[in-house]
Design a protein around this motif. Structure first.
Motif, short mmCIF file in Angstrom:
data_model
loop_
_atom_site.label_atom_id
_atom_site.label_comp_id
_atom_site.label_asym_id
_atom_site.label_seq_id
_atom_site.Cartn_x
_atom_site.Cartn_y
_atom_site.Cartn_z
N UNK A 1 0.87 -1.16 0.00
CA UNK A 1 0.00 0.00 0.00
C UNK A 1 0.91 1.21 0.00
N UNK A 2 1.00 1.90 -1.12
CA UNK A 2 1.94 3.01 -1.29
C UNK A 2 1.16 4.30 -1.48
N UNK A 3 1.59 5.36 -0.81
CA UNK A 3 0.97 6.67 -0.96
C UNK A 3 2.00 7.66 -1.49
N UNK A 4 1.55 8.59 -2.31
CA UNK A 4 2.43 9.62 -2.85
C UNK A 4 1.70 10.95 -2.74
N UNK A 5 2.07 11.80 -1.77
CA UNK A 5 1.37 13.07 -1.61
C UNK A 5 1.77 14.07 -2.71
N UNK A 6 0.83 14.94 -3.07
CA UNK A 6 1.12 16.03 -4.00
C UNK A 6 0.17 17.18 -3.70
N UNK A 7 0.54 18.36 -4.14
CA UNK A 7 -0.24 19.56 -3.90
C UNK A 7 -0.48 20.28 -5.22
N UNK A 8 -1.69 20.74 -5.43
CA UNK A 8 -2.03 21.57 -6.57
C UNK A 8 -2.36 22.96 -6.06
#
Length: 193
Positions: free
Chosen positions: A155-162
């Motif tokens: 279970x992999x998460x990759x945060x990002x912001x717009x």
């Protein structure tokens, strides 16, 4: 075996292999691939394909209708084609199902079992290996977030912001059956979940 650009051979059961390469000019290549054909459905069980590394569009695929018998069992087939490839970056794939592959044949093997898989050779008098960069990693442009090569039970998460509302392209590959997904991704709002 001269001018070998990619060699994915001796592929065993339940395997998916891939390799990247970049061509610095338009070239002609020879695609030599051996695989398994399901004669009842005219589909390939073990086969290869070439995709653009940037767009992921298939440029060549091992089509059952273009193959010929490879010796041994009727389902053994091969394709030996000369094709043009434009300057650019490519990914070659080869995948097998759960039976009848290198080192574990459930019926007679082909006449050339060592080449079970796909090999791409440079062709023609103007070809030089100086025109090829093997194992080239293609730099993805404008990627906001990426999760690739996810293995089993992860279970992999990759945060990002717009900073503002944005139209995005989502490219995802996963496992599903009977309208249920087993390997999949999603996007959620980090504040609200």
């Amino acid at each position: 075996d001269q001018n070998v650009i990619v060699e994915l051979t001796k592929v065993e059961n339940d395997e998916t292999r891939s390799a990247n390469f970049t061509l610095k000019a338009d070239v002609t290549v020879r695609v030599y691939a051996m695989g398994e054909k399901n004669n009842s459905r005219r589909q390939m069980a073990d086969f290869g394909w070439i995709s653009s590394a940037r767009t992921r569009e298939k440029g060549w695929t091992m089509d059952a209708d273009r193959t010929e018998h490879a010796g041994g069992a009727e389902k053994n087939c091969l394709i030996d084609e000369i094709i043009p490839l434009a300057k650019g970056s490519y990914t070659v794939f080869y995948q097998t199902d759960d039976s009848h592959a290198y080192n574990d044949w459930n019926s007679s093997p082909p006449f050339d079992p060592e080449h079970w898989g796909i090999t791409i050779y440079g062709e023609g008098p103007g070809f030089s290996m100086n025109l090829v960069e093997r194992n080239a990693t293609v730099a993805e442009t404008d990627v906001i977030a990426q999760i690739t090569r996810a293995g089993n039970s992860v279970n992999i998460a990759k945060p990002f912001t717009l900073d503002k509302s944005t139209r995005v392209r989502i490219y995802a590959i996963g496992e599903g059956q009977n309208r249920a997904m087993y390997d999949y991704g999603w996007i959620e709002d980090a504040r609200s979940g």
